[in-house]
Design an enzyme around this catalytic site. Structure first.
Site, PDB file in Angstrom:
ATOM      1  N   HIS A 154      -7.136  -7.185   0.954  1.00 33.25           N
ATOM      2  CA  HIS A 154      -5.926  -6.158   0.802  1.00 33.25           C
ATOM      3  C   HIS A 154      -4.808  -6.345   1.635  1.00 33.25           C
ATOM      4  O   HIS A 154      -3.717  -6.039   1.512  1.00 33.25           O
ATOM      5  CB  HIS A 154      -6.669  -4.798   0.700  1.00 33.25           C
ATOM      6  CG  HIS A 154      -5.586  -3.524   0.913  1.00 33.25           C
ATOM      7  ND1 HIS A 154      -4.925  -3.341  -0.120  1.00 33.25           N
ATOM      8  CD2 HIS A 154      -5.147  -2.680   1.996  1.00 33.25           C
ATOM      9  CE1 HIS A 154      -4.117  -2.172   0.001  1.00 33.25           C
ATOM     10  NE2 HIS A 154      -4.413  -1.741   1.261  1.00 33.25           N
ATOM     11  N   ASP A 211       0.899  -1.387   0.002  1.00 35.57           N
ATOM     12  CA  ASP A 211      -0.022   0.058  -0.047  1.00 35.57           C
ATOM     13  C   ASP A 211       0.807   1.269  -0.052  1.00 35.57           C
ATOM     14  O   ASP A 211       1.594   1.265  -0.819  1.00 35.57           O
ATOM     15  CB  ASP A 211      -0.970  -0.180   1.132  1.00 35.57           C
ATOM     16  CG  ASP A 211      -2.101   0.976   1.289  1.00 35.57           C
ATOM     17  OD1 ASP A 211      -2.981   0.956   0.660  1.00 35.57           O
ATOM     18  OD2 ASP A 211      -1.695   1.884   1.900  1.00 35.57           O
ATOM     19  N   ARG A 212       0.949   1.994   1.010  1.00 37.41           N
ATOM     20  CA  ARG A 212       1.605   3.361   0.950  1.00 37.41           C
ATOM     21  C   ARG A 212       3.279   2.990   0.941  1.00 37.41           C
ATOM     22  O   ARG A 212       3.899   3.627   0.226  1.00 37.41           O
ATOM     23  CB  ARG A 212       1.373   4.272   2.292  1.00 37.41           C
ATOM     24  CG  ARG A 212       0.094   4.487   2.516  1.00 37.41           C
ATOM     25  CD  ARG A 212      -0.895   5.278   1.314  1.00 37.41           C
ATOM     26  NE  ARG A 212      -0.079   6.635   1.221  1.00 37.41           N
ATOM     27  CZ  ARG A 212      -0.702   7.217   0.073  1.00 37.41           C
ATOM     28  NH1 ARG A 212      -1.332   6.813  -0.895  1.00 37.41           N
ATOM     29  NH2 ARG A 212       0.021   8.130  -0.084  1.00 37.41           N
ATOM     30  N   TYR A 215      -0.993  11.402   2.158  1.00 37.44           N
ATOM     31  CA  TYR A 215      -1.951  11.268   0.962  1.00 37.44           C
ATOM     32  C   TYR A 215      -1.862  12.471   0.102  1.00 37.44           C
ATOM     33  O   TYR A 215      -2.113  12.358  -1.276  1.00 37.44           O
ATOM     34  CB  TYR A 215      -3.338  10.877   1.551  1.00 37.44           C
ATOM     35  CG  TYR A 215      -3.543   9.410   1.768  1.00 37.44           C
ATOM     36  CD1 TYR A 215      -3.974   8.873   0.718  1.00 37.44           C
ATOM     37  CD2 TYR A 215      -3.059   8.780   3.038  1.00 37.44           C
ATOM     38  CE1 TYR A 215      -4.263   7.197   1.014  1.00 37.44           C
ATOM     39  CE2 TYR A 215      -3.235   7.512   3.204  1.00 37.44           C
ATOM     40  CZ  TYR A 215      -3.836   6.738   2.018  1.00 37.44           C
ATOM     41  OH  TYR A 215      -4.029   5.419   2.357  1.00 37.44           O
ATOM     42  N   HIS A 227     -11.312   8.249  -0.101  1.00 38.76           N
ATOM     43  CA  HIS A 227     -10.361   8.894   0.798  1.00 38.76           C
ATOM     44  C   HIS A 227      -9.162   9.443   0.006  1.00 38.76           C
ATOM     45  O   HIS A 227      -8.709  10.335   0.764  1.00 38.76           O
ATOM     46  CB  HIS A 227      -9.780   7.509   1.836  1.00 38.76           C
ATOM     47  CG  HIS A 227      -9.072   6.583   1.163  1.00 38.76           C
ATOM     48  ND1 HIS A 227      -9.629   5.745   0.051  1.00 38.76           N
ATOM     49  CD2 HIS A 227      -7.857   6.146   1.199  1.00 38.76           C
ATOM     50  CE1 HIS A 227      -8.751   4.916  -0.224  1.00 38.76           C
ATOM     51  NE2 HIS A 227      -7.658   4.969   0.414  1.00 38.76           N
TER      52      HIS A 227
END
Length: 292
Positions: free
Chosen positions: A272, A107-108, A212, A152
């Protein structure tokens, strides 16, 4: 469960002016750095890290702005750019004596790993990304009603102030929604681990939003520049994803092939949070990557 990985030693490692990363380390041998995703901490790697430590030096940090790592105030777009966070990772590995290392991110963390591979090809020997597209491609495939799955992303892309206030109004509901919606096997994140994640996120709202926000601005600029210059990942790359391409109408393998000539792309039936839901599968793919 505590907020640490059993058998791992913990260090606070300075990586930049005023920024130290909370880092778990175990094992000996070639180094691999594991980067966590949202809304988690390094603890998400607990199963995978324990296995890899049998024959590797495994380095698991909390990214800047997350977990128990430092959370500098957002003073500009570079504070939480993936370029800055990638430089943190290279400095971290060097602090443990590793000029070259394998790198896996979820992910990030996968976006940070991607940027590290582009910016520091002499340092990153192997690269794995879990359930993510490069930032530029991610925005390109988000359109129409299908973009609702990434709501988001749009919220936290807004200027400082409103996103932070909205999330702070009920942070457990906000962050908990992703833990609930993105998982196929809820038992993979037990209550005590969930509590660690939610507690860490409550303490990191401004820095998470800044991370983000960077992905809607400076990170896009960096990817666009690399694409224009033909900069590509030079090391072996493994990508493991849910079948988002089929769901949202794009060819995930082709998007990744535009960035590397040495790609192994896999889809998984796990949710996920695949390093927790299907650790044996992720371990197998990472070990295969490390032999290439």
């Amino acid at each position: 469960m505590s907020n640490g990985i059993p058998g791992f030693a913990y260090h606070r490692v300075p990586v930049a002016d005023g920024v130290a990363l909370n880092t778990a380390v175990a094992g000996t041998g070639p180094a691999i750095v594991l980067l966590h995703g949202f809304p988690q901490t390094h603890l998400m790697w607990r199963h995978v890290a324990a296995d890899l430590a049998a024959d590797h030096t495994v380095i698991c940090p909390d990214l800047r702005g997350y977990g128990a790592s430092d959370k500098p105030a957002e003073t500009g777009p570079d504070t939480y750019s993936k370029r800055t966070m990638a430089a943190d990772v290279v400095a971290l590995a060097r602090a443990f004596g590793h000029e070259r290392f394998a790198l896996a991110g979820h992910d990030r963390g996968a976006l940070v790993a991607f940027r590290a591979g582009l910016d520091h090809p002499a340092a990153v020997t192997h690269l794995a990304g879990l359930d993510v597209l490069p930032t530029l491609d991610m925005w390109d495939v988000m359109h129409g009603v299908s973009a609702a799955v990434g709501w988001h992303l749009y919220l936290m892309a807004q200027p400082p102030g409103l996103p932070e206030k909205m999330i702070a109004a009920d942070p457990d509901a906000f962050f908990g929604a992703f833990l609930d919606q993105w998982i196929k096997n809820p038992a993979a994140i037990p209550a005590e681990t969930r509590a660690v994640y939610l507690s860490a996120c409550r303490e990191a709202i401004p820095s998470i939003v800044a991370d983000y926000r960077a992905s809607a601005g400076i990170d896009v600029a960096h990817d666009t520049d690399d694409r224009a210059r033909g900069n590509r990942l030079r090391m072996p790359v493994t990508v493991i994803q849910q079948d988002w391409g089929a769901a949202l109408g794009y060819d995930a393998t082709a998007l990744w092939q535009a960035w590397t000539d040495d790609l192994h792309h896999h889809t998984t039936t796990a949710g996920h949070f695949m390093a927790e839901e299907a650790p044996a599968e992720i371990i197998r793919h990472l070990r295969d990557l490390l032999t290439r």
